[in-house]
Design a protein around this motif. Structure first.
Motif, PDB file in Angstrom:
ATOM      1  N   GLN A   4      38.351  39.279  32.192  1.00 45.34           N
ATOM      2  CA  GLN A   4      39.631  39.827  32.642  1.00 45.34           C
ATOM      3  C   GLN A   4      39.478  40.541  33.984  1.00 45.34           C
ATOM      4  N   PHE A   5      38.423  41.328  34.127  1.00 43.36           N
ATOM      5  CA  PHE A   5      38.221  42.018  35.402  1.00 43.36           C
ATOM      6  C   PHE A   5      37.923  41.030  36.521  1.00 43.36           C
ATOM      7  N   LYS A   6      37.172  39.972  36.236  1.00 41.28           N
ATOM      8  CA  LYS A   6      36.921  38.946  37.250  1.00 41.28           C
ATOM      9  C   LYS A   6      38.220  38.254  37.651  1.00 41.28           C
ATOM     10  N   ALA A   7      39.096  38.048  36.674  1.00 41.32           N
ATOM     11  CA  ALA A   7      40.366  37.371  36.963  1.00 41.32           C
ATOM     12  C   ALA A   7      41.227  38.177  37.923  1.00 41.32           C
ATOM     13  N   ILE A   8      41.276  39.476  37.756  1.00 42.77           N
ATOM     14  CA  ILE A   8      42.134  40.278  38.647  1.00 42.77           C
ATOM     15  C   ILE A   8      41.397  40.779  39.883  1.00 42.77           C
ATOM     16  N   ALA A   9      40.104  40.454  39.995  1.00 43.45           N
ATOM     17  CA  ALA A   9      39.332  40.905  41.155  1.00 43.45           C
ATOM     18  C   ALA A   9      39.686  40.146  42.433  1.00 43.45           C
ATOM     19  N   ASP A  10      40.272  38.974  42.296  1.00 41.80           N
ATOM     20  CA  ASP A  10      40.678  38.195  43.467  1.00 41.80           C
ATOM     21  C   ASP A  10      41.961  38.788  44.042  1.00 41.80           C
ATOM     22  N   PRO A  11      42.034  38.993  45.355  1.00 37.22           N
ATOM     23  CA  PRO A  11      43.239  39.604  45.953  1.00 37.22           C
ATOM     24  C   PRO A  11      44.536  38.844  45.665  1.00 37.22           C
ATOM     25  N   ASN A  12      44.497  37.507  45.697  1.00 33.94           N
ATOM     26  CA  ASN A  12      45.712  36.739  45.421  1.00 33.94           C
ATOM     27  C   ASN A  12      46.144  36.889  43.970  1.00 33.94           C
ATOM     28  N   ARG A  13      45.185  36.892  43.049  1.00 37.96           N
ATOM     29  CA  ARG A  13      45.533  37.057  41.637  1.00 37.96           C
ATOM     30  C   ARG A  13      46.024  38.466  41.353  1.00 37.96           C
ATOM     31  N   LEU A  14      45.438  39.435  42.008  1.00 33.90           N
ATOM     32  CA  LEU A  14      45.914  40.812  41.846  1.00 33.90           C
ATOM     33  C   LEU A  14      47.345  40.941  42.357  1.00 33.90           C
ATOM     34  N   ARG A  15      47.647  40.289  43.471  1.00 28.36           N
ATOM     35  CA  ARG A  15      49.025  40.285  43.983  1.00 28.36           C
ATOM     36  C   ARG A  15      49.972  39.582  43.023  1.00 28.36           C
ATOM     37  N   LEU A  16      49.527  38.479  42.418  1.00 29.93           N
ATOM     38  CA  LEU A  16      50.365  37.776  41.446  1.00 29.93           C
ATOM     39  C   LEU A  16      50.717  38.692  40.276  1.00 29.93           C
ATOM     40  N   VAL A  17      49.734  39.387  39.740  1.00 31.74           N
ATOM     41  CA  VAL A  17      49.985  40.314  38.626  1.00 31.74           C
ATOM     42  C   VAL A  17      50.962  41.393  39.069  1.00 31.74           C
ATOM     43  N   SER A  18      50.775  41.921  40.257  1.00 33.44           N
ATOM     44  CA  SER A  18      51.659  42.965  40.771  1.00 33.44           C
ATOM     45  C   SER A  18      53.085  42.450  40.963  1.00 33.44           C
ATOM     46  N   LEU A  19      53.222  41.254  41.512  1.00 35.28           N
ATOM     47  CA  LEU A  19      54.548  40.672  41.732  1.00 35.28           C
ATOM     48  C   LEU A  19      55.272  40.428  40.404  1.00 35.28           C
ATOM     49  N   THR A  30      55.072  31.087  44.775  1.00 35.72           N
ATOM     50  CA  THR A  30      54.495  30.296  45.859  1.00 35.72           C
ATOM     51  C   THR A  30      54.991  30.794  47.210  1.00 35.72           C
ATOM     52  N   GLU A  31      56.293  31.025  47.317  1.00 35.85           N
ATOM     53  CA  GLU A  31      56.880  31.508  48.572  1.00 35.85           C
ATOM     54  C   GLU A  31      56.391  32.907  48.918  1.00 35.85           C
ATOM     55  N   LEU A  32      56.300  33.784  47.939  1.00 40.08           N
ATOM     56  CA  LEU A  32      55.916  35.171  48.185  1.00 40.08           C
ATOM     57  C   LEU A  32      54.469  35.317  48.653  1.00 40.08           C
ATOM     58  N   LEU A  33      53.592  34.418  48.213  1.00 45.78           N
ATOM     59  CA  LEU A  33      52.174  34.511  48.586  1.00 45.78           C
ATOM     60  C   LEU A  33      51.821  33.672  49.806  1.00 45.78           C
ATOM     61  N   SER A  34      52.741  32.847  50.266  1.00 46.82           N
ATOM     62  CA  SER A  34      52.466  31.937  51.385  1.00 46.82           C
ATOM     63  C   SER A  34      51.249  31.043  51.090  1.00 46.82           C
ATOM     64  N   LEU A  35      51.165  30.609  49.842  1.00 42.35           N
ATOM     65  CA  LEU A  35      50.109  29.687  49.426  1.00 42.35           C
ATOM     66  C   LEU A  35      50.767  28.431  48.883  1.00 42.35           C
ATOM     67  N   GLY A  36      50.021  27.366  48.850  1.00 43.64           N
ATOM     68  CA  GLY A  36      50.534  26.127  48.284  1.00 43.64           C
ATOM     69  C   GLY A  36      50.685  26.232  46.777  1.00 43.64           C
ATOM     70  N   GLN A  37      51.563  25.401  46.228  1.00 42.25           N
ATOM     71  CA  GLN A  37      51.824  25.425  44.791  1.00 42.25           C
ATOM     72  C   GLN A  37      50.569  25.129  43.960  1.00 42.25           C
ATOM     73  N   PRO A  38      49.721  24.164  44.354  1.00 40.08           N
ATOM     74  CA  PRO A  38      48.508  23.937  43.566  1.00 40.08           C
ATOM     75  C   PRO A  38      47.581  25.163  43.533  1.00 40.08           C
ATOM     76  N   THR A  39      47.478  25.866  44.641  1.00 40.61           N
ATOM     77  CA  THR A  39      46.628  27.057  44.705  1.00 40.61           C
ATOM     78  C   THR A  39      47.181  28.164  43.822  1.00 40.61           C
ATOM     79  N   VAL A  40      48.485  28.389  43.884  1.00 44.93           N
ATOM     80  CA  VAL A  40      49.112  29.420  43.050  1.00 44.93           C
ATOM     81  C   VAL A  40      48.962  29.045  41.575  1.00 44.93           C
ATOM     82  N   SER A  41      49.164  27.790  41.242  1.00 44.97           N
ATOM     83  CA  SER A  41      49.011  27.345  39.854  1.00 44.97           C
ATOM     84  C   SER A  41      47.581  27.547  39.355  1.00 44.97           C
TER      85      SER A  41
END
Length: 129
Positions: A47-62, A77-88
Motif C-alpha cells: 500500500q505504501f509503495k502504491a501511494i509513493a508514486d507522485p501520480n498515484r498520490l495525486r490520483l488518491v488526492s483527486l 486523465t485530463e486532470l493529470l495530463s497523462l494518457g488514458q493507458p498510463t492513468v489506468s
C-alpha cells in the motif's frame, strides 16, 4: 552483540592479547508490545509503495477531494495530463493495493477510496511506539 562490563582484564603476551569478556545481558529491553507480522508488513508495504508514486498520490488526492468521493477515469486523465493507458495503469496498482475500489458503469470505470484504507495507513504512522 554482547556488552562488555567490569571486570575486564587484558593480558598481553608476545604473540596475542587475551580479553576476558563478561556477558552483561541484552543491551536493550524489548518493549513487550507484539511485533508486526510478516503478512501485515507485506500488505502495508504494497500500500505504501502504491501511494509513493507522485501520480498515484495525486490520483488518491483527486478522488478523495471530489464532490462525491469518486471519479471517472475519463476525468482523471485530463486532470493529470497523462494518457488514458498510463492513468489506468496507476489506478490498477491502487486497486490491487486495496486503496481504491473500481466500479464499471457502461463503458467507463469509476473509482472511489476503499472505506478505511487511508485511515489504516495513517494509523500505522501515528501508532504510539
Amino acid at each position: 552483540m554482547t556488552a562488555i562490563s567490569e571486570p575486564r582484564t587484558i593480558a598481553s603476551t608476545k604473540d596475542f592479547a587475551t580479553i576476558e569478556m563478561v556477558d552483561a545481558g541484552p543491551c536493550c529491553v524489548p518493549s513487550g508490545a507484539p511485533a508486526m507480522s510478516v503478512e501485515r508488513a507485506e500488505a502495508l508495504s504494497r500500500q505504501f509503495k502504491a501511494i509513493a508514486d507522485p501520480n498515484r498520490l495525486r490520483l488518491v488526492s483527486l478522488i478523495y477531494s471530489s464532490a462525491e468521493n469518486e471519479a471517472c477515469v475519463c476525468d482523471l486523465t485530463e486532470l493529470l495530463s497523462l494518457g488514458q493507458p498510463t492513468v489506468s495503469h496507476h489506478l490498477k496498482i491502487l486497486v490491487d493495493a486495496g486503496i481504491l475500489h473500481r466500479e464499471k458503469r457502461g463503458v467507463w470505470a469509476y473509482f472511489s477510496i476503499v472505506p478505511g484504507a487511508l485511515d489504516a495507513l495513517a494509523g500505522v504512522l501515528t501508532e504510539p511506539e
